[in-house]
Design a protein around this motif. Sequence first.
Motif, PDB file in Angstrom:
ATOM      1  N   GLN A  71      16.743 -41.085  26.349  1.00  0.00           N
ATOM      2  CA  GLN A  71      16.785 -40.028  27.354  1.00  0.00           C
ATOM      3  C   GLN A  71      16.113 -40.471  28.657  1.00  0.00           C
ATOM      4  O   GLN A  71      16.591 -40.163  29.746  1.00  0.00           O
ATOM      5  CB  GLN A  71      16.132 -38.753  26.824  1.00  0.00           C
ATOM      6  CG  GLN A  71      16.889 -38.120  25.679  1.00  0.00           C
ATOM      7  CD  GLN A  71      18.291 -37.711  26.074  1.00  0.00           C
ATOM      8  OE1 GLN A  71      18.544 -37.219  27.148  1.00  0.00           O
ATOM      9  NE2 GLN A  71      19.222 -37.947  25.162  1.00  0.00           N
ATOM     10  N   VAL A  72      15.000 -41.181  28.535  1.00  0.00           N
ATOM     11  CA  VAL A  72      14.290 -41.648  29.736  1.00  0.00           C
ATOM     12  C   VAL A  72      15.135 -42.671  30.491  1.00  0.00           C
ATOM     13  O   VAL A  72      15.215 -42.626  31.730  1.00  0.00           O
ATOM     14  CB  VAL A  72      12.920 -42.242  29.355  1.00  0.00           C
ATOM     15  CG1 VAL A  72      12.285 -42.994  30.507  1.00  0.00           C
ATOM     16  CG2 VAL A  72      11.993 -41.136  28.872  1.00  0.00           C
TER      17      VAL A  72
ATOM     18  N   LEU B 244      12.434 -40.414  16.649  1.00  0.00           N
ATOM     19  CA  LEU B 244      12.106 -39.565  17.791  1.00  0.00           C
ATOM     20  C   LEU B 244      11.804 -40.410  19.033  1.00  0.00           C
ATOM     21  O   LEU B 244      12.248 -40.092  20.132  1.00  0.00           O
ATOM     22  CB  LEU B 244      10.921 -38.661  17.462  1.00  0.00           C
ATOM     23  CG  LEU B 244      10.503 -37.677  18.532  1.00  0.00           C
ATOM     24  CD1 LEU B 244      11.607 -36.659  18.784  1.00  0.00           C
ATOM     25  CD2 LEU B 244       9.228 -36.972  18.120  1.00  0.00           C
ATOM     26  N   TYR B 245      11.071 -41.510  18.853  1.00  0.00           N
ATOM     27  CA  TYR B 245      10.769 -42.417  19.954  1.00  0.00           C
ATOM     28  C   TYR B 245      12.052 -43.027  20.524  1.00  0.00           C
ATOM     29  O   TYR B 245      12.203 -43.173  21.734  1.00  0.00           O
ATOM     30  CB  TYR B 245       9.820 -43.520  19.466  1.00  0.00           C
ATOM     31  CG  TYR B 245       9.442 -44.518  20.530  1.00  0.00           C
ATOM     32  CD1 TYR B 245       8.505 -44.199  21.496  1.00  0.00           C
ATOM     33  CD2 TYR B 245      10.021 -45.784  20.568  1.00  0.00           C
ATOM     34  CE1 TYR B 245       8.148 -45.117  22.477  1.00  0.00           C
ATOM     35  CE2 TYR B 245       9.675 -46.697  21.536  1.00  0.00           C
ATOM     36  CZ  TYR B 245       8.743 -46.361  22.483  1.00  0.00           C
ATOM     37  OH  TYR B 245       8.406 -47.271  23.444  1.00  0.00           O
TER      38      TYR B 245
ATOM     39  N   TRP C  62       5.953 -49.843  21.003  1.00  0.00           N
ATOM     40  CA  TRP C  62       5.506 -48.885  19.995  1.00  0.00           C
ATOM     41  C   TRP C  62       4.705 -49.536  18.875  1.00  0.00           C
ATOM     42  O   TRP C  62       3.951 -48.860  18.172  1.00  0.00           O
ATOM     43  CB  TRP C  62       6.688 -48.120  19.402  1.00  0.00           C
ATOM     44  CG  TRP C  62       7.568 -48.944  18.512  1.00  0.00           C
ATOM     45  CD1 TRP C  62       8.630 -49.693  18.886  1.00  0.00           C
ATOM     46  CD2 TRP C  62       7.449 -49.096  17.097  1.00  0.00           C
ATOM     47  NE1 TRP C  62       9.187 -50.304  17.806  1.00  0.00           N
ATOM     48  CE2 TRP C  62       8.484 -49.953  16.681  1.00  0.00           C
ATOM     49  CE3 TRP C  62       6.575 -48.602  16.144  1.00  0.00           C
ATOM     50  CZ2 TRP C  62       8.652 -50.320  15.362  1.00  0.00           C
ATOM     51  CZ3 TRP C  62       6.756 -48.971  14.821  1.00  0.00           C
ATOM     52  CH2 TRP C  62       7.790 -49.816  14.444  1.00  0.00           C
TER      53      TRP C  62
ATOM     54  N   VAL D  62      13.784 -40.398  22.649  1.00  0.00           N
ATOM     55  CA  VAL D  62      13.072 -40.221  23.923  1.00  0.00           C
ATOM     56  C   VAL D  62      13.325 -41.412  24.843  1.00  0.00           C
ATOM     57  O   VAL D  62      13.554 -41.235  26.047  1.00  0.00           O
ATOM     58  CB  VAL D  62      11.561 -40.012  23.676  1.00  0.00           C
ATOM     59  CG1 VAL D  62      10.769 -40.086  24.964  1.00  0.00           C
ATOM     60  CG2 VAL D  62      11.328 -38.691  22.977  1.00  0.00           C
TER      61      VAL D  62
END
Length: 73
Positions: free
Chosen positions: A29-30, A22-23, A53, A26
Amino acid sequence: MALSYKARRRWSLVVLLLALPLYIIVALQVTQLFDRPSVLVELAVYVGLGVIWVFPLKAVFKGVGQADPDAKE
């Protein structure tokens, strides 16, 4: 409150199987919100996001690969 060995093992699996993908999604996408920078800048961003992370989750992964310290021999 410190996590037990079994709890740390379970949470590490949750993090690696659910939270990390999931990270990654994201982070991708960022980075796609901006125009594509040069290859070196893009590499630096991905390496930075790949390392960031780990710091909040360091306690979860600490000692997971070792034998259970509470297990009876």
